[in-house]
Design a protein around this motif. Structure first.
Motif, short mmCIF file in Angstrom:
data_model
loop_
_atom_site.label_atom_id
_atom_site.label_comp_id
_atom_site.label_asym_id
_atom_site.label_seq_id
_atom_site.Cartn_x
_atom_site.Cartn_y
_atom_site.Cartn_z
N SER B 17 -127.11 -80.96 -20.19
CA SER B 17 -128.24 -80.50 -21.01
C SER B 17 -127.83 -79.27 -21.80
O SER B 17 -126.86 -78.58 -21.46
CB SER B 17 -129.44 -80.19 -20.11
N PRO B 18 -128.58 -78.92 -22.86
CA PRO B 18 -128.26 -77.73 -23.63
C PRO B 18 -128.80 -76.47 -22.96
O PRO B 18 -129.61 -76.52 -22.04
CB PRO B 18 -128.97 -77.98 -24.97
N LEU B 19 -128.30 -75.34 -23.45
CA LEU B 19 -128.68 -74.05 -22.88
C LEU B 19 -128.94 -73.04 -23.99
O LEU B 19 -128.22 -73.02 -25.00
CB LEU B 19 -127.57 -73.51 -21.98
N SER B 20 -129.95 -72.22 -23.79
CA SER B 20 -130.18 -71.08 -24.68
C SER B 20 -130.75 -69.94 -23.87
O SER B 20 -131.85 -70.04 -23.34
CB SER B 20 -131.12 -71.45 -25.82
N LEU B 21 -129.97 -68.87 -23.76
CA LEU B 21 -130.42 -67.64 -23.09
C LEU B 21 -130.55 -66.55 -24.13
O LEU B 21 -129.67 -66.40 -24.98
CB LEU B 21 -129.43 -67.21 -22.01
N GLU B 22 -131.61 -65.79 -24.02
CA GLU B 22 -131.86 -64.79 -25.04
C GLU B 22 -131.85 -63.38 -24.45
O GLU B 22 -132.30 -63.16 -23.33
CB GLU B 22 -133.19 -65.05 -25.73
N CYS B 23 -131.36 -62.46 -25.24
CA CYS B 23 -131.29 -61.06 -24.87
C CYS B 23 -131.75 -60.24 -26.07
O CYS B 23 -131.30 -60.47 -27.19
CB CYS B 23 -129.86 -60.69 -24.50
N THR B 24 -132.66 -59.31 -25.83
CA THR B 24 -133.08 -58.43 -26.91
C THR B 24 -133.08 -56.98 -26.42
O THR B 24 -133.35 -56.71 -25.25
CB THR B 24 -134.48 -58.77 -27.44
N VAL B 25 -132.79 -56.09 -27.32
CA VAL B 25 -132.73 -54.67 -27.03
C VAL B 25 -133.76 -53.95 -27.88
O VAL B 25 -133.93 -54.28 -29.07
CB VAL B 25 -131.31 -54.11 -27.31
N GLU B 26 -134.43 -52.99 -27.29
CA GLU B 26 -135.43 -52.20 -28.02
C GLU B 26 -135.05 -50.73 -27.95
O GLU B 26 -134.44 -50.27 -26.98
CB GLU B 26 -136.81 -52.40 -27.40
N GLY B 27 -135.42 -50.00 -28.98
CA GLY B 27 -135.26 -48.55 -28.94
C GLY B 27 -133.92 -48.04 -29.40
O GLY B 27 -133.62 -46.85 -29.23
N THR B 28 -133.09 -48.90 -29.97
CA THR B 28 -131.81 -48.45 -30.50
C THR B 28 -131.44 -49.33 -31.68
O THR B 28 -131.99 -50.43 -31.83
CB THR B 28 -130.71 -48.51 -29.42
N SER B 29 -130.52 -48.87 -32.50
CA SER B 29 -130.06 -49.64 -33.65
C SER B 29 -128.55 -49.79 -33.59
O SER B 29 -127.85 -48.93 -33.05
CB SER B 29 -130.45 -48.93 -34.95
N ASN B 30 -128.07 -50.89 -34.17
CA ASN B 30 -126.63 -51.16 -34.26
C ASN B 30 -125.91 -51.08 -32.91
O ASN B 30 -124.83 -50.49 -32.83
CB ASN B 30 -125.96 -50.19 -35.23
N PRO B 31 -126.48 -51.66 -31.88
CA PRO B 31 -125.77 -51.58 -30.59
C PRO B 31 -124.61 -52.55 -30.56
O PRO B 31 -124.58 -53.54 -31.29
CB PRO B 31 -126.84 -51.99 -29.59
N ASN B 32 -123.65 -52.28 -29.68
CA ASN B 32 -122.71 -53.32 -29.25
C ASN B 32 -123.44 -54.14 -28.19
O ASN B 32 -124.19 -53.60 -27.37
CB ASN B 32 -121.47 -52.70 -28.62
N LEU B 33 -123.22 -55.43 -28.20
CA LEU B 33 -123.89 -56.31 -27.24
C LEU B 33 -122.86 -57.15 -26.50
O LEU B 33 -121.82 -57.51 -27.07
CB LEU B 33 -124.89 -57.23 -27.96
N TYR B 34 -123.17 -57.47 -25.26
CA TYR B 34 -122.21 -58.16 -24.38
C TYR B 34 -122.92 -59.21 -23.56
O TYR B 34 -124.07 -59.03 -23.14
CB TYR B 34 -121.56 -57.16 -23.41
N TRP B 35 -122.22 -60.31 -23.29
CA TRP B 35 -122.64 -61.30 -22.30
C TRP B 35 -121.59 -61.35 -21.20
O TRP B 35 -120.39 -61.50 -21.48
CB TRP B 35 -122.77 -62.70 -22.91
N TYR B 36 -122.08 -61.24 -19.95
CA TYR B 36 -121.22 -61.38 -18.78
C TYR B 36 -121.73 -62.54 -17.93
O TYR B 36 -122.93 -62.85 -17.93
CB TYR B 36 -121.27 -60.13 -17.91
N PHE B 74 -129.26 -61.20 -29.05
CA PHE B 74 -127.99 -61.82 -28.69
C PHE B 74 -128.31 -63.07 -27.89
O PHE B 74 -129.05 -63.01 -26.90
CB PHE B 74 -127.17 -60.84 -27.85
N ILE B 75 -127.77 -64.21 -28.32
CA ILE B 75 -128.12 -65.49 -27.72
C ILE B 75 -126.87 -66.15 -27.16
O ILE B 75 -125.83 -66.19 -27.82
CB ILE B 75 -128.81 -66.40 -28.75
N LEU B 76 -127.00 -66.67 -25.96
CA LEU B 76 -125.92 -67.42 -25.32
C LEU B 76 -126.33 -68.88 -25.28
O LEU B 76 -127.44 -69.19 -24.83
CB LEU B 76 -125.66 -66.90 -23.91
N SER B 77 -125.44 -69.77 -25.72
CA SER B 77 -125.81 -71.17 -25.85
C SER B 77 -124.72 -72.08 -25.31
O SER B 77 -123.56 -71.69 -25.17
CB SER B 77 -126.05 -71.53 -27.32
N SER B 78 -125.16 -73.31 -25.04
CA SER B 78 -124.22 -74.37 -24.73
C SER B 78 -124.83 -75.69 -25.20
O SER B 78 -126.04 -75.87 -25.10
CB SER B 78 -123.93 -74.44 -23.24
N LYS B 79 -123.99 -76.59 -25.68
CA LYS B 79 -124.50 -77.90 -26.09
C LYS B 79 -124.61 -78.83 -24.88
O LYS B 79 -125.50 -79.66 -24.81
CB LYS B 79 -123.58 -78.51 -27.14
#
Lengths: 114, 115
Positions: B17-36, B74-79
């Motif tokens: 099955s497909p996958l979609s995980l979502e991550c959002t950050v508030e209170g800052t601009s231009n962050p570096n983002l990471y998925w572990y 930042f979104i993590l996905s899989s088909k």
């Protein structure tokens, strides 16, 4: 290759006893050093960090860590453990040359006996 | 103050099955983002990081992908999910790279079980 080692996978201590969690790294230069704590099913919380200066750093929840350049170590300590300290602890390092990338150790799971 | 959100908190998906995980950050601009990913009984494995919109770097080749459609999303996905994709997925952010060693701040995580 760069690496971070936490030699102890599991540690059990009695409540009120002192604690030391080990962390060793293999880098040529002095890295930036971090300790994180993770409660079950939760994200990671930063306990403390070392960038430069005094090699003994104080963190939250009564934790401290000491950077020893000669031993390439950054061990985490607490003089008296509380039951709520039971969690998994991760050491992480970052090289200035590596941007903001962190390399994590494998973690140490701490259990606290009443 | 800054906050980081992840959803869903828990997900059970069948193999393929497909996958979609979502991550959002508030209170800052231009962050570096990471998925572990954190597999059971193991440490953290960096999967992707992003220094800006549309800029994704992959650390480990696999059937996952990441996208950054907005500055703080930042979104993590899989088909097609594999059994080996099961684990605890953590999103993190940090201030843009500077001379100071910036720590990463982690979200609450998503527990993914692939059956």
């Amino acid at each position: 290759a760069q690496s971070v080692t936490q030699p102890d996978i599991h540690i059990t201590v009695s409540e009120g006893a002192s604690l030391e969690l080990r962390c060793n790294y293999s880098y040529g230069a002095t890295p930036y050093l971090f300790w994180y704590v993770q409660s079950p099913g939760q994200g990671l919380q930063l306990l403390l960090k070392y960038f430069s200066g005094d090699t003994l750093v104080q963190g939250i929840k009564g934790f401290e860590a000491e950077f020893k350049r000669s031993q390439s170590s950054f061990n985490l300590r607490k003089p008296s453990v509380h039951w709520s300290d039971a969690a998994e602890y991760f050491c992480a390092v970052r090289l200035e040359s590596a941007g903001n990338m962190l390399t994590f150790g494998g973690g140490t799971r701490l259990m606290v006996k009443p | 103050s800054q906050t980081i959100h992840q959803w869903p908190a828990t997900l059970v998906q069948p193999v393929g099955s497909p996958l979609s995980l979502e991550c959002t950050v508030e209170g800052t601009s231009n962050p570096n983002l990471y998925w572990y990913r954190q597999a059971a009984g193991r440490g953290l494995q960096l999967l992707f990081y992003s220094v800006g919109i549309g800029q994704i770097s992959s650390e480990v080749p696999q059937n996952l992908s990441a996208s950054r459609p907005q500055d703080r999303q930042f979104i993590l996905s899989s088909k097609k999910l594999l059994l080996s994709d099961s684990g605890f997925y953590l999103c993190a952010w940090s201030v843009r790279v500077g001379r100071v060693g910036n720590e990463q701040f982690f979200g609450p995580g998503t527990r993914l079980t692939v059956l």
